[in-house]
Design a protein around this motif. Structure first.
Motif, PDB file in Angstrom:
ATOM      1  N   LEU A  62     -20.238 -37.963 -26.719  1.00  0.00           N
ATOM      2  CA  LEU A  62     -20.259 -37.292 -28.037  1.00  0.00           C
ATOM      3  C   LEU A  62     -20.173 -38.783 -29.143  1.00  0.00           C
ATOM      4  O   LEU A  62     -20.702 -38.744 -29.968  1.00  0.00           O
ATOM      5  CB  LEU A  62     -19.102 -36.530 -28.029  1.00  0.00           C
ATOM      6  CG  LEU A  62     -19.331 -35.126 -27.722  1.00  0.00           C
ATOM      7  CD1 LEU A  62     -18.258 -34.160 -28.091  1.00  0.00           C
ATOM      8  CD2 LEU A  62     -20.819 -34.409 -28.244  1.00  0.00           C
ATOM      9  N   LEU A 144     -20.881 -33.227 -18.635  1.00  0.00           N
ATOM     10  CA  LEU A 144     -21.196 -32.549 -19.747  1.00  0.00           C
ATOM     11  C   LEU A 144     -22.690 -31.806 -19.225  1.00  0.00           C
ATOM     12  O   LEU A 144     -23.109 -30.579 -19.482  1.00  0.00           O
ATOM     13  CB  LEU A 144     -21.754 -33.278 -20.692  1.00  0.00           C
ATOM     14  CG  LEU A 144     -20.443 -33.815 -21.764  1.00  0.00           C
ATOM     15  CD1 LEU A 144     -21.040 -34.564 -22.780  1.00  0.00           C
ATOM     16  CD2 LEU A 144     -19.650 -32.741 -22.181  1.00  0.00           C
ATOM     17  N   LEU A 147     -22.242 -28.846 -17.068  1.00  0.00           N
ATOM     18  CA  LEU A 147     -21.611 -27.707 -17.793  1.00  0.00           C
ATOM     19  C   LEU A 147     -22.943 -26.982 -18.637  1.00  0.00           C
ATOM     20  O   LEU A 147     -22.945 -25.827 -18.468  1.00  0.00           O
ATOM     21  CB  LEU A 147     -20.721 -28.025 -18.698  1.00  0.00           C
ATOM     22  CG  LEU A 147     -19.250 -28.092 -18.049  1.00  0.00           C
ATOM     23  CD1 LEU A 147     -18.140 -28.293 -18.948  1.00  0.00           C
ATOM     24  CD2 LEU A 147     -18.861 -26.364 -17.610  1.00  0.00           C
ATOM     25  N   TYR A 152     -23.357 -22.969 -19.713  1.00  0.00           N
ATOM     26  CA  TYR A 152     -23.875 -22.906 -21.075  1.00  0.00           C
ATOM     27  C   TYR A 152     -25.381 -22.841 -21.171  1.00  0.00           C
ATOM     28  O   TYR A 152     -25.750 -23.169 -22.388  1.00  0.00           O
ATOM     29  CB  TYR A 152     -23.172 -23.949 -21.841  1.00  0.00           C
ATOM     30  CG  TYR A 152     -21.570 -23.925 -22.229  1.00  0.00           C
ATOM     31  CD1 TYR A 152     -21.129 -23.019 -23.130  1.00  0.00           C
ATOM     32  CD2 TYR A 152     -20.856 -24.698 -21.453  1.00  0.00           C
ATOM     33  CE1 TYR A 152     -19.624 -22.981 -23.314  1.00  0.00           C
ATOM     34  CE2 TYR A 152     -19.663 -24.508 -21.618  1.00  0.00           C
ATOM     35  CZ  TYR A 152     -18.891 -23.569 -22.470  1.00  0.00           C
ATOM     36  OH  TYR A 152     -17.628 -23.785 -22.536  1.00  0.00           O
TER      37      TYR A 152
ATOM     38  N   ASP B  56     -14.965 -28.379 -21.739  1.00  0.00           N
ATOM     39  CA  ASP B  56     -15.862 -27.102 -22.205  1.00  0.00           C
ATOM     40  C   ASP B  56     -15.713 -27.588 -23.804  1.00  0.00           C
ATOM     41  O   ASP B  56     -16.648 -27.396 -24.677  1.00  0.00           O
ATOM     42  CB  ASP B  56     -14.878 -25.871 -21.990  1.00  0.00           C
ATOM     43  CG  ASP B  56     -15.107 -25.545 -20.699  1.00  0.00           C
ATOM     44  OD1 ASP B  56     -16.023 -26.281 -20.045  1.00  0.00           O
ATOM     45  OD2 ASP B  56     -14.927 -24.346 -20.511  1.00  0.00           O
ATOM     46  N   GLN B  58     -15.810 -30.556 -25.346  1.00  0.00           N
ATOM     47  CA  GLN B  58     -16.714 -31.315 -25.712  1.00  0.00           C
ATOM     48  C   GLN B  58     -18.194 -30.593 -26.021  1.00  0.00           C
ATOM     49  O   GLN B  58     -18.986 -31.112 -26.719  1.00  0.00           O
ATOM     50  CB  GLN B  58     -17.040 -32.606 -24.581  1.00  0.00           C
ATOM     51  CG  GLN B  58     -15.598 -33.416 -24.858  1.00  0.00           C
ATOM     52  CD  GLN B  58     -15.776 -34.668 -23.930  1.00  0.00           C
ATOM     53  OE1 GLN B  58     -17.024 -34.945 -23.456  1.00  0.00           O
ATOM     54  NE2 GLN B  58     -14.809 -35.298 -23.515  1.00  0.00           N
ATOM     55  N   ILE B  59     -18.572 -29.892 -25.016  1.00  0.00           N
ATOM     56  CA  ILE B  59     -19.679 -29.072 -24.952  1.00  0.00           C
ATOM     57  C   ILE B  59     -19.971 -28.249 -26.378  1.00  0.00           C
ATOM     58  O   ILE B  59     -20.790 -28.367 -27.075  1.00  0.00           O
ATOM     59  CB  ILE B  59     -19.737 -28.142 -23.876  1.00  0.00           C
ATOM     60  CG1 ILE B  59     -19.864 -28.807 -22.515  1.00  0.00           C
ATOM     61  CG2 ILE B  59     -21.018 -27.114 -24.059  1.00  0.00           C
ATOM     62  CD1 ILE B  59     -21.086 -29.097 -22.310  1.00  0.00           C
ATOM     63  N   ILE B  60     -18.747 -27.568 -26.891  1.00  0.00           N
ATOM     64  CA  ILE B  60     -18.850 -27.100 -27.834  1.00  0.00           C
ATOM     65  C   ILE B  60     -19.289 -27.852 -29.079  1.00  0.00           C
ATOM     66  O   ILE B  60     -19.720 -27.640 -30.324  1.00  0.00           O
ATOM     67  CB  ILE B  60     -17.629 -26.066 -28.084  1.00  0.00           C
ATOM     68  CG1 ILE B  60     -17.415 -24.916 -27.097  1.00  0.00           C
ATOM     69  CG2 ILE B  60     -17.654 -25.486 -29.537  1.00  0.00           C
ATOM     70  CD1 ILE B  60     -16.357 -24.093 -26.993  1.00  0.00           C
ATOM     71  N   ALA B  61     -18.402 -28.986 -29.093  1.00  0.00           N
ATOM     72  CA  ALA B  61     -18.364 -29.971 -29.924  1.00  0.00           C
ATOM     73  C   ALA B  61     -19.960 -30.501 -30.164  1.00  0.00           C
ATOM     74  O   ALA B  61     -20.665 -30.693 -31.357  1.00  0.00           O
ATOM     75  CB  ALA B  61     -17.748 -31.374 -29.816  1.00  0.00           C
ATOM     76  N   PHE B  62     -20.719 -30.605 -29.008  1.00  0.00           N
ATOM     77  CA  PHE B  62     -21.952 -31.095 -28.970  1.00  0.00           C
ATOM     78  C   PHE B  62     -22.755 -29.955 -29.487  1.00  0.00           C
ATOM     79  O   PHE B  62     -23.691 -30.164 -30.195  1.00  0.00           O
ATOM     80  CB  PHE B  62     -22.504 -31.188 -27.440  1.00  0.00           C
ATOM     81  CG  PHE B  62     -23.827 -31.168 -27.275  1.00  0.00           C
ATOM     82  CD1 PHE B  62     -24.212 -32.754 -27.631  1.00  0.00           C
ATOM     83  CD2 PHE B  62     -24.605 -30.462 -26.491  1.00  0.00           C
ATOM     84  CE1 PHE B  62     -25.736 -32.886 -27.170  1.00  0.00           C
ATOM     85  CE2 PHE B  62     -26.010 -30.868 -26.413  1.00  0.00           C
ATOM     86  CZ  PHE B  62     -26.419 -32.007 -26.632  1.00  0.00           C
ATOM     87  N   PHE B  63     -22.685 -28.758 -29.288  1.00  0.00           N
ATOM     88  CA  PHE B  63     -23.396 -27.739 -29.975  1.00  0.00           C
ATOM     89  C   PHE B  63     -23.252 -27.579 -31.352  1.00  0.00           C
ATOM     90  O   PHE B  63     -24.055 -27.327 -32.103  1.00  0.00           O
ATOM     91  CB  PHE B  63     -22.841 -26.232 -29.324  1.00  0.00           C
ATOM     92  CG  PHE B  63     -23.740 -26.083 -27.917  1.00  0.00           C
ATOM     93  CD1 PHE B  63     -24.815 -26.394 -27.668  1.00  0.00           C
ATOM     94  CD2 PHE B  63     -22.865 -25.641 -27.023  1.00  0.00           C
ATOM     95  CE1 PHE B  63     -25.572 -25.930 -26.714  1.00  0.00           C
ATOM     96  CE2 PHE B  63     -23.460 -25.447 -25.636  1.00  0.00           C
ATOM     97  CZ  PHE B  63     -24.632 -25.780 -25.541  1.00  0.00           C
TER      98      PHE B  63
END
Lengths: 299, 99
Positions: A62, A144, A147, A152, B56, B58-63
């Motif tokens: 990120l 990532l 996941l 997701y 999780d 980080q995944i939401i931040a990515f989205f």
């Protein structure tokens, strides 16, 4: 790397307080700067600092994406639109609603106090970081990816649809349909000749800038060939007078036209004089030679 | 250092962004403030991710980043078309949906 993500060391605290201050200053600059360009630059600084925070928190992917996507793409898009709309376009200070700015600032402060007090009161599970050592064991990107493509995957596919919709939407919004047929080259040429053939009302001297009618051809070029080709030097007409038409309107309005119609003769005169001094002739001889008058004027 | 500090910073940035949305009149700057709010949320998500030791957040931040990118594209296109029709990027001038 994973150890770094697990423990919040003193170094990290120092980094947090220094960079956090800069981030808040950048955010304040974003909302307080008068010009949109300055706001954009302040926001870019804040975003870069946030990228450093992501890296410090073990979100390596990120952090890099933040720099590439946010400061690289999004902020450049912002700057592009700012340039398109006009760099000098500052906020109007006229208030449509009376006292709205102060109420807005008050609401903002109240909101901030409420939120920060809320965070202070909340119990957030562990008092320290669990750390991403375990989660990042096989690498942050691999974790990532595992996941994204399992838990997701539907959100990921919806994201793809969203991106395509956004791209199409941007094209639809900025596209302008041509309402009339584009004119052909022949029609343009005919129009140019038609406009040019309109007779001048009162024919001024062709050297003056307000010639009165459009030329069918491009305007004559500035400069006197073989001697000067600078844009601020008017070209000479056959009778030796400079033509203002050859100099661009901006320079004409500023009065920055250099006239060289007499310069050539003066140069020639100076050259002759120098060569005569070199050769040791004096003026009397020249006078006798019958070309003395120009020489005298040259001195 | 207490991990809650990251949340305080995120809350502060979010508040500054929200105040900017209310205070500023230039549509582009309002938009930048929205970006600031999204970024503040991302920071808290990343901090949560480290706090709880899973990815999780980080995944939401990515989205969120992807959605922000899409939002910027459409929003700036709207601002450009608004500017074309009204020759101003002020949100006060665009108080009516029609010209």
């Amino acid at each position: 790397m994973s150890a770094l993500a697990a423990a919040a060391s003193t170094g990290e605290a120092v980094q947090f307080w220094v960079l956090g201050t800069v981030a808040v200053v950048g955010a304040l600059g974003t909302i307080l700067m008068k010009k949109a360009v300055h706001s954009a630059l302040c926001l870019a600084a804040t975003m870069i600092i946030l990228a450093v925070f992501y890296l410090a928190n073990g979100a390596y992917f990120l952090g890099v994406v933040q720099i590439i996507v946010y400061t690289g793409a999004i902020m450049m898009l912002f700057l592009f639109v700012v340039m398109l709309v006009g760099v000098t376009a500052a906020d109007s200070l006229k208030e449509t609603l009376k006292g709205q700015r102060w109420w807005a600032a008050l609401c903002g402060i109240g909101f901030g106090v409420l939120m920060i007090a809320g965070i202070g009161q909340a119990s957030l599970g562990p008092g320290a970081f669990v750390g991403l050592g375990e989660a990042n064991a096989a690498g942050n990107v691999q974790g990532l990816a595992a996941l994204i493509f399992t838990k997701y995957v539907f959100a990921f596919e919806a994201t793809g649809a969203l991106l395509i919709t956004a791209a199409v939407g941007a094209m639809v919004l900025t596209h302008r349909e041509r309402t009339e047929r584009a004119r052909t080259q022949r029609e343009l040429a005919e129009q140019r000749v038609r406009e040019a053939s309109a007779p001048p009302s009162a024919a001024p001297h062709p050297a003056s800038a307000d010639y009165g009618w459009k030329l069918p051809t491009p305007l004559p070029a500035p400069g006197v060939y073989a001697r000067h080709n600078a844009v601020d030097i008017a070209g000479l007409l056959p009778d030796g007078t400079p033509s203002e038409l050859t100099v661009s309107k901006t320079l004409r309005d500023r009065g920055q036209i250099r006239d060289v119609s007499r310069e050539a003769l003066n140069d020639l005169r100076a050259l002759e004089q120098r060569s005569e001094e070199r050769l040791g002739r004096d003026c009397d001889e020249l006078d006798r030679g019958g070309r003395g008058e120009g020489q005298e004027a040259g001195r | 250092m207490n991990p809650v500090n990251y949340l305080y910073l995120a809350a502060l940035l979010f508040t500054i962004g929200a105040s900017g949305v209310l205070i500023r009149r230039n549509a582009i700057v309002v938009f930048m403030c929205i970006e600031l709010m999204l970024n503040a949320c991302n920071l808290s998500l990343v901090a949560f991710s480290r706090m709880h030791g899973n990815l999780d957040g980080q995944i939401i931040a990515f989205f969120t980043m992807v959605v922000a990118a899409a939002e910027v594209v459409v929003g700036l296109a709207i601002i450009v078309s608004l500017f074309r029709s009204r020759h101003s990027a002020s949100v006060d001038d665009a108080s009516l949906m029609k010209l």
